[in-house]
Design a protein around this motif. Structure first.
Motif, PDB file in Angstrom:
ATOM      1  N   ARG A  44       0.815  -1.211   0.000  1.00 45.15           N
ATOM      2  CA  ARG A  44       0.000   0.000   0.000  1.00 45.15           C
ATOM      3  C   ARG A  44       0.853   1.266   0.000  1.00 45.15           C
ATOM      4  O   ARG A  44       0.567   2.228  -0.726  1.00 45.15           O
ATOM      5  CB  ARG A  44      -0.930  -0.009   1.219  1.00 45.15           C
ATOM      6  CG  ARG A  44      -1.888   1.173   1.262  1.00 45.15           C
ATOM      7  CD  ARG A  44      -2.738   1.128   2.511  1.00 45.15           C
ATOM      8  NE  ARG A  44      -3.711   2.211   2.530  1.00 45.15           N
ATOM      9  CZ  ARG A  44      -4.499   2.479   3.568  1.00 45.15           C
ATOM     10  NH1 ARG A  44      -4.420   1.723   4.662  1.00 45.15           N
ATOM     11  NH2 ARG A  44      -5.361   3.478   3.515  1.00 45.15           N
ATOM     12  N   GLU A  45       1.908   1.274   0.813  1.00 47.88           N
ATOM     13  CA  GLU A  45       2.713   2.481   0.972  1.00 47.88           C
ATOM     14  C   GLU A  45       3.490   2.849  -0.280  1.00 47.88           C
ATOM     15  O   GLU A  45       3.940   3.995  -0.439  1.00 47.88           O
ATOM     16  CB  GLU A  45       3.668   2.333   2.160  1.00 47.88           C
ATOM     17  CG  GLU A  45       4.620   1.160   2.071  1.00 47.88           C
ATOM     18  CD  GLU A  45       4.059  -0.120   2.670  1.00 47.88           C
ATOM     19  OE1 GLU A  45       4.855  -1.027   2.950  1.00 47.88           O
ATOM     20  OE2 GLU A  45       2.813  -0.201   2.851  1.00 47.88           O
ATOM     21  N   GLU A  46       3.657   1.897  -1.214  1.00 46.09           N
ATOM     22  CA  GLU A  46       4.416   2.182  -2.430  1.00 46.09           C
ATOM     23  C   GLU A  46       3.560   2.098  -3.687  1.00 46.09           C
ATOM     24  O   GLU A  46       4.066   2.129  -4.799  1.00 46.09           O
ATOM     25  CB  GLU A  46       5.584   1.198  -2.542  1.00 46.09           C
ATOM     26  CG  GLU A  46       5.157  -0.252  -2.577  1.00 46.09           C
ATOM     27  CD  GLU A  46       6.300  -1.221  -2.347  1.00 46.09           C
ATOM     28  OE1 GLU A  46       6.156  -2.390  -2.746  1.00 46.09           O
ATOM     29  OE2 GLU A  46       7.309  -0.819  -1.773  1.00 46.09           O
ATOM     30  N   LEU A  47       2.253   2.069  -3.480  1.00 46.02           N
ATOM     31  CA  LEU A  47       1.342   1.880  -4.615  1.00 46.02           C
ATOM     32  C   LEU A  47       1.446   3.002  -5.634  1.00 46.02           C
ATOM     33  O   LEU A  47       1.412   2.762  -6.841  1.00 46.02           O
ATOM     34  CB  LEU A  47      -0.098   1.758  -4.104  1.00 46.02           C
ATOM     35  CG  LEU A  47      -1.193   1.523  -5.150  1.00 46.02           C
ATOM     36  CD1 LEU A  47      -0.927   0.237  -5.933  1.00 46.02           C
ATOM     37  CD2 LEU A  47      -2.564   1.455  -4.476  1.00 46.02           C
ATOM     38  N   PHE A  48       1.604   4.232  -5.163  1.00 48.06           N
ATOM     39  CA  PHE A  48       1.576   5.376  -6.074  1.00 48.06           C
ATOM     40  C   PHE A  48       2.957   5.992  -6.285  1.00 48.06           C
ATOM     41  O   PHE A  48       3.064   7.152  -6.667  1.00 48.06           O
ATOM     42  CB  PHE A  48       0.603   6.439  -5.548  1.00 48.06           C
ATOM     43  CG  PHE A  48      -0.826   5.951  -5.511  1.00 48.06           C
ATOM     44  CD1 PHE A  48      -1.555   5.798  -6.684  1.00 48.06           C
ATOM     45  CD2 PHE A  48      -1.424   5.607  -4.303  1.00 48.06           C
ATOM     46  CE1 PHE A  48      -2.857   5.333  -6.648  1.00 48.06           C
ATOM     47  CE2 PHE A  48      -2.723   5.137  -4.265  1.00 48.06           C
ATOM     48  CZ  PHE A  48      -3.447   4.995  -5.444  1.00 48.06           C
ATOM     49  N   THR A  49       4.003   5.219  -6.048  1.00 50.58           N
ATOM     50  CA  THR A  49       5.343   5.721  -6.339  1.00 50.58           C
ATOM     51  C   THR A  49       5.545   5.836  -7.843  1.00 50.58           C
ATOM     52  O   THR A  49       4.821   5.224  -8.635  1.00 50.58           O
ATOM     53  CB  THR A  49       6.421   4.785  -5.753  1.00 50.58           C
ATOM     54  OG1 THR A  49       6.274   3.493  -6.354  1.00 50.58           O
ATOM     55  CG2 THR A  49       6.299   4.684  -4.242  1.00 50.58           C
ATOM     56  N   LYS A  50       6.544   6.614  -8.208  1.00 50.17           N
ATOM     57  CA  LYS A  50       6.826   6.839  -9.629  1.00 50.17           C
ATOM     58  C   LYS A  50       7.082   5.530 -10.356  1.00 50.17           C
ATOM     59  O   LYS A  50       6.661   5.339 -11.504  1.00 50.17           O
ATOM     60  CB  LYS A  50       8.017   7.783  -9.761  1.00 50.17           C
ATOM     61  CG  LYS A  50       8.339   8.165 -11.205  1.00 50.17           C
ATOM     62  CD  LYS A  50       9.505   9.134 -11.258  1.00 50.17           C
ATOM     63  CE  LYS A  50       9.822   9.510 -12.696  1.00 50.17           C
ATOM     64  NZ  LYS A  50      10.980  10.463 -12.763  1.00 50.17           N
ATOM     65  N   GLU A  51       7.776   4.597  -9.688  1.00 47.73           N
ATOM     66  CA  GLU A  51       8.124   3.320 -10.308  1.00 47.73           C
ATOM     67  C   GLU A  51       6.899   2.485 -10.658  1.00 47.73           C
ATOM     68  O   GLU A  51       6.934   1.675 -11.585  1.00 47.73           O
ATOM     69  CB  GLU A  51       9.037   2.513  -9.379  1.00 47.73           C
ATOM     70  CG  GLU A  51      10.429   3.091  -9.180  1.00 47.73           C
ATOM     71  CD  GLU A  51      10.444   4.289  -8.233  1.00 47.73           C
ATOM     72  OE1 GLU A  51      11.467   4.974  -8.168  1.00 47.73           O
ATOM     73  OE2 GLU A  51       9.420   4.532  -7.556  1.00 47.73           O
ATOM     74  N   ASN A  52       5.813   2.683  -9.917  1.00 50.83           N
ATOM     75  CA  ASN A  52       4.617   1.861 -10.121  1.00 50.83           C
ATOM     76  C   ASN A  52       3.522   2.557 -10.923  1.00 50.83           C
ATOM     77  O   ASN A  52       2.459   1.965 -11.161  1.00 50.83           O
ATOM     78  CB  ASN A  52       4.057   1.421  -8.772  1.00 50.83           C
ATOM     79  CG  ASN A  52       4.997   0.473  -8.053  1.00 50.83           C
ATOM     80  OD1 ASN A  52       5.656  -0.347  -8.675  1.00 50.83           O
ATOM     81  ND2 ASN A  52       5.080   0.593  -6.735  1.00 50.83           N
ATOM     82  N   GLN A  53       3.781   3.792 -11.346  1.00 48.81           N
ATOM     83  CA  GLN A  53       2.774   4.520 -12.109  1.00 48.81           C
ATOM     84  C   GLN A  53       2.439   3.835 -13.430  1.00 48.81           C
ATOM     85  O   GLN A  53       1.289   3.808 -13.862  1.00 48.81           O
ATOM     86  CB  GLN A  53       3.245   5.955 -12.369  1.00 48.81           C
ATOM     87  CG  GLN A  53       3.224   6.855 -11.146  1.00 48.81           C
ATOM     88  CD  GLN A  53       1.838   6.960 -10.539  1.00 48.81           C
ATOM     89  OE1 GLN A  53       0.888   7.383 -11.189  1.00 48.81           O
ATOM     90  NE2 GLN A  53       1.720   6.566  -9.278  1.00 48.81           N
TER      91      GLN A  53
END
Length: 316
Positions: A299-308
């Motif tokens: 959840r905490e990394e869902l909207f990071t640049k890498e996952n966009q």
């Protein structure tokens, strides 16, 4: 001079005809009449879990200059219905077919027979075939590795010790190799951890005995488990799973899903069409199977640049 003038008129007429023929050819190509046609058949083809896959297909079709036709199908499909759909597309002029195999004991043998007449490419799952028969090429993730990754993420949340923890596993129908491989990966990953697998089901979750953890091995099962968790029908069980739709990502974002393993279905779609297009152009060139990657999302990394990019392809 008259003779020369006569030849000049003949040459001019010939050039005019050539120009017209070239224009006609270009017009036919523009209209798609000379394009090779690739049909794609998968269960519930309009489902959101296929969004990234469809996007990959369309991008590859543009790059390869082939006509793409995705067959509209229902939520479920039998082996007989899938074979009928494949034969219908071949009868309608498809030069090749990309197939997501459904459950069926003899589907591998049936498709192998058709492969002798037209190029076939599998996506998402291998098929059982007779010993000594060359397997059909397939583009898919490493399903067993995804199952092991799912178990690893559960273990990381419990510092490697699942002593006394009970586990329920939900998956799509039996008879699909991809699901069997994912299950084998999970079981391997949970071995000697202290966890006890209480049940493995395909279907509704509400009436199953209470467990501490629910592991969902496919997108539809994960969405169902997340909805049950949100309604408190899992009695506090934590949900982990494999999925590739915006609904699955939403479950992760809202906290009904603890961890999401996402197979790269965009690459599945893209490379399956690239390979099948190459087989049309070069029918005697050997086609190879291809393994696509997967991503572990929290959840905490869902909207990071890498996952966009992952979220973008899911929403197409």
């Amino acid at each position: 001079m008259r003779e020369n003038g006569k030849w000049i008129h003949i040459v001019e007429a010939g050039l005019a005809v050539t120009v017209l023929l070239l224009a006609a050819v270009m017009l036919r190509q523009k209209n798609g009449e000379d394009q090779k046609k690739v049909a794609v058949i998968m269960e519930n083809s309009d489902g959101n879990h296929w969004a990234a896959f469809r996007y990959g297909l369309k991008m590859a079709a543009q790059d390869e200059g082939v006509e793409l036709f995705i067959v509209s199908t229902g939520d479920t499909m039998t082996q007989e219905e899938e074979m009928e759909a494949i034969q219908q597309e071949l009868d309608n002029g498809a030069d090749a077919v990309i197939v997501q195999p459904v459950a069926g004991d003899s589907l591998g043998q049936e498709l192998t027979k058709l492969e002798k007449k037209s190029s076939m490419m599998l996506v998402g799952s291998d098929l059982t075939i007779d010993p000594g028969t060359e397997a059909l090429p397939c583009v898919q993730p490493d399903h067993a590795a995804m199952g092991r990754a799912l178990a690893k993420e559960v273990l990381s949340d419990y510092r490697g010790d699942l002593s006394g923890k009970t586990v329920g596993i939900v998956r799509k129908a039996h008879g699909i190799q991809a699901m069997d491989s994912r299950l084998a990966g999970v079981e391997e990953g949970l071995e000697n951890t202290g966890a006890s697998i209480e049940w493995i089901i395909s279907g509704a979750l509400k009436n199953e005995p209470r467990v501490d953890l629910v592991l969902a091995l496919d997108d539809s099962s994960l969405i169902a488990a997340g909805e049950c968790a949100a309604a408190n029908d899992l009695h506090g069980a934590l949900v982990y799973g494999i999925g590739n739709s915006t609904e699955a990502a939403y479950g992760l974002d809202t906290g009904t899903v603890e961890c999401l393993i996402v197979p790269d279905t965009f690459s599945e779609g893209y490379w399956s069409l690239v390979q099948i297009a190459e087989s049309i152009k070069h029918p005697f060139r050997k086609r190879n199977s291809r393994t696509v990657p997967y991503t572990v999302l929290r959840r905490e990394e869902l909207f990071t640049k890498e996952n966009q990019e992952i979220l973008f392809t899911m929403s197409q």
